[in-house]
Enzyme design. Structure first.
Site, PDB file in Angstrom:
ATOM      1  N   HIS A 113      -2.578   7.740  -3.021  1.00  0.00           N
ATOM      2  CA  HIS A 113      -3.735   6.841  -3.100  1.00  0.00           C
ATOM      3  C   HIS A 113      -4.302   6.597  -1.700  1.00  0.00           C
ATOM      4  CE1 HIS A 113      -6.216   3.347  -4.170  1.00  0.00           C
ATOM      5  NE2 HIS A 113      -5.612   2.668  -3.216  1.00  0.00           N
ATOM      6  N   TYR A 129       0.878  -1.181   0.000  1.00  0.00           N
ATOM      7  CA  TYR A 129       0.000   0.000   0.000  1.00  0.00           C
ATOM      8  C   TYR A 129       0.913   1.228   0.000  1.00  0.00           C
ATOM      9  CZ  TYR A 129      -4.510   2.132   1.536  1.00  0.00           C
ATOM     10  OH  TYR A 129      -5.703   2.824   1.646  1.00  0.00           O
ATOM     11  N   ARG A 179     -12.552   8.650   6.059  1.00  0.00           N
ATOM     12  CA  ARG A 179     -12.209   9.354   7.303  1.00  0.00           C
ATOM     13  C   ARG A 179     -11.670  10.740   6.962  1.00  0.00           C
ATOM     14  NH1 ARG A 179      -9.839   4.563   7.004  1.00  0.00           N
ATOM     15  NH2 ARG A 179      -7.951   5.603   6.308  1.00  0.00           N
ATOM     16  N   LYS A 183     -10.994  -8.696  -4.239  1.00  0.00           N
ATOM     17  CA  LYS A 183      -9.730  -8.641  -4.970  1.00  0.00           C
ATOM     18  C   LYS A 183      -9.375  -9.956  -5.666  1.00  0.00           C
ATOM     19  CE  LYS A 183      -8.033  -4.628  -3.156  1.00  0.00           C
ATOM     20  NZ  LYS A 183      -7.396  -3.537  -3.921  1.00  0.00           N
ATOM     21  N   SER A 239      -6.240 -10.936 -10.939  1.00  0.00           N
ATOM     22  CA  SER A 239      -5.164  -9.953 -10.898  1.00  0.00           C
ATOM     23  C   SER A 239      -4.339 -10.218 -12.153  1.00  0.00           C
ATOM     24  CB  SER A 239      -4.270 -10.112  -9.667  1.00  0.00           C
ATOM     25  OG  SER A 239      -5.034 -10.250  -8.493  1.00  0.00           O
TER      26      SER A 239
END
Lengths: 422, 422
Positions: free
Chosen positions: A131, A126, A140, A250, A254
């Protein structure tokens, strides 16, 4: 930089003429590895090296003994450099091997590609801080980034079995979703299907269980890079992901590009890891001199869409975004690898580490529709009049990547393409 | 129940005498599969069937052609039943095979076991509703269970590479942790190392990418069950898991028991799936007649500890908890498998689905120290005077499982043991 040698010389040319064309993804300075066979043949996949618009049968050259890509990837750094020098020498203009090797070429247009290696485990990180911030804002507004983000290279395990190579088509996934005003969830096709622009970092040499890899040694365990589309069903994700993370949102598909572009090929495009003023420095186990000076890759990344209507009208794919991996990522590939093993976890040759979505700092550098449409609130307009908030059936997504700068040969990653079916 | 046949007859005896002893985990009604070789031999692992205190070399019997457990697991239901009948017949008292097969036995005490099959992907679920509630209470006293819990079989991808068989030893993992009163995180050995009592469900026949498995068909894709210890570093988990779930807090080690106890062997111990009054019924794709009536397994589960001090004093392991999988789990194995594939995700033969921590409704049925010590707030006392909140170096954890009821032969799962090193 001391990483460079004669195989990077921009003046070097190949006897495969197309490799010398400006704009070629695969000049002699690149030499990425992939697995291929002739279209229609039922042969086993072989290891090939992309050169211009051709593929060189590597086993045919006698430089490797087995068609096992994972074994090739497990070579130590010295052996990898030797192999690169030998391939480069054989493909260079004036090479004594030209006559023999020219019989080992297959046009890329006549080849079917496979996933480049056996992927044992797939971990998705991540590292795209823009992003993470944009997506965090949707959930949030007051605290877009979690308190751990600038300390921990956040990652989670993904699904290996559903990784396919460029050209993958897949059915729109079904799953549980729950509208915020609904009393209970329902099952049906995802209505918020998205792509994610990522780099795939592939592990070369593995490490034993219980033996962490230091940040100084991490580059010796990295083999190379592909493009990666981490398709995501946002509505399934929103309902399922608490408290253990993304799962069925997900793992339906992929897609990776077919060519493993090695860290040796990327050596001229290494850049420094810089952190914004005021950000914490990484903890010592994630902080190394080389990593600070040259841990990032300066790779341009482009996202294009080709809708079914565009394809039928003979229109070319349309660019959605253009950005750069080096300005999008907060952590280097070496930091991901070191962090992954700090607890003793063993990585194996061929394992895939996804970068996470590499959105740049500007709005038009976003690597997903979730960001481009602000969570589906505003649609984007295509040149042919079509509108998109999320992907529709028949949409093909194309990710491209390349490195370019004055004084160095262009290094292309090729492309990864995938299409949503009804 | 119609699943039963002559191989389940409790009166059936084997010519391997020890298999007929009351309390044996491996009577002739069980016949679990594992991979073994003689201790000290450098042979390849072979497929064996546990019978009493012996292992039968299955390939030696001629009933299978290859030592590939994943291929055996991929057999269709009819072929599996045939194989079970043939093994049972050959091991039964009075069998014509006794003379030949008795030469194919290796004592379990002379065998080294391997992970029972090649695990491509490992998914860990969260079906223990009492565990989810207890753990949720530690973080969210007002809302222990997330709103999705009773609708979605929550799961996430785990790490395959660090799964080892019973007997695993591993170093206490290092990692980033942050004390609530600390300004920044630090790196060091985990101080809150824990075990998790789980069942491992193994996939038999796989499904193609894009082809979901219906709840009616799910049992045909389940091969069998092992015990699973999902070791967890709670302090690493607390700091890393937002927003993408557990990662380094889990992937340093996971331990499975060596014997795949088949769903055929467990047939006499199937029980109904009942939901508490007022709970929602599963969505239709997770709701099937057979699943409702017989989807759960009535398996007793026991956790024992053997500290280094206990071992040195020659003391036996001490029981921490005893519970039952059937009352601990909210979702059946078939529901996990169907949910996993509803989006088209492909499962492959040998894939592992963890049940999640199977804590019973009572406090002394908790399947982790996190629950037994209320998050480390109160220690537990062992008979030799030692105290534990979390695991200490040298602690060995032992999980055992078995099925027992009047009118059926006892079916044991054996045990899984793992030891924490400094």
């Amino acid at each position: 930089m001391s990483l460079l040698n004669e195989t990077h010389d921009p003046a070097l040319k190949s006897w495969v003429e197309q490799a010398n064309q400006p704009g070629s993804d695969f000049p002699i300075q690149n030499l990425p590895f992939g697995r291929y066979r002739r279209i229609g043949a039922n042969d086993d996949f072989k290891i090939g090296v992309a050169i211009g618009d051709q593929i060189l049968d590597l086993q045919g050259t006698g430089l490797i003994e087995s068609p096992d890509m994972n074994a090739l990837m497990a070579l130590d750094t010295a052996a990898r450099l030797r192999l690169r020098r030998d391939i480069s020498g054989g493909l260079a203009q004036g090479s004594a091997q030209q006559q023999v090797w020219s019989k080992l070429l297959t046009p890329q247009s006549a080849a079917e590609m496979a996933v480049p290696c056996r992927i044992g485990d797939y971990t998705d990180f991540y590292t795209g801080i823009h992003h993470a911030t944009s997506v965090g804002k949707l959930f949030r507004p007051d605290q877009p980034l979690m308190p751990n983000y600038k300390w921990v290279p956040i990652g989670y395990h993904g699904r290996s079995s559903s990784i396919r190579v460029s050209g993958q088509t897949f059915r729109r996934p079904r799953g549980q979703t729950k509208a915020s005003d609904a009393a209970q969830p329902s099952i049906g096709p995802s209505r918020r299907l998205d792509y994610e622009l990522e780099l795939g970092y592939f592990v070369g040499r593995g490490n034993e269980l219980g033996q962490p890899v230091s940040i100084e040694d991490a580059e010796n365990h990295l083999f190379g890079v592909t493009l990666l589309n981490d398709w995501s069903a946002r509505d399934i994700q929103a309902w399922e992901y608490q408290p253990l993370g993304p799962f069925l949102s997900k793992n339906f598909a992929s897609t990776v590009s077919p060519w493993l572009v090695t860290t040796e090929a990327l050596a001229p495009f290494r850049t420094a890891l810089t952190r914004p003023e005021g950000d914490p420095q990484p903890l010592p186990y994630l902080d190394g001199d080389f990593n600070r000076k040259a841990g990032m890759f300066d790779i341009m990344l482009e996202v294009l869409i080709l809708t079914e209507r565009m394809a039928k009208a003979g229109l070319p794919p349309e660019r959605l975004t253009l950005g750069n991996a080096g300005t999008a990522a907060y952590w280097t590939a070496a930091q991901l690898l070191t962090h992954h093993t700090v607890n003793g976890c063993n990585l194996q040759s061929g394992d895939l580490l996804g970068s996470g979505t590499l959105s740049g700092p500007a709005a038009n550098e976003a690597g997903s529709l979730l960001e481009l449409t602000e969570g589906g609130k505003k649609s984007i307009s295509l040149a042919n009049g079509e509108e998109r908030t999320f992907l529709e059936d028949g949409d093909a997504m194309i990710l491209r990547g390349w490195c370019e700068r004055p004084g160095a040969a262009r290094i292309g990653l090729g492309e990864v393409r995938g299409t949503v079916l009804a």
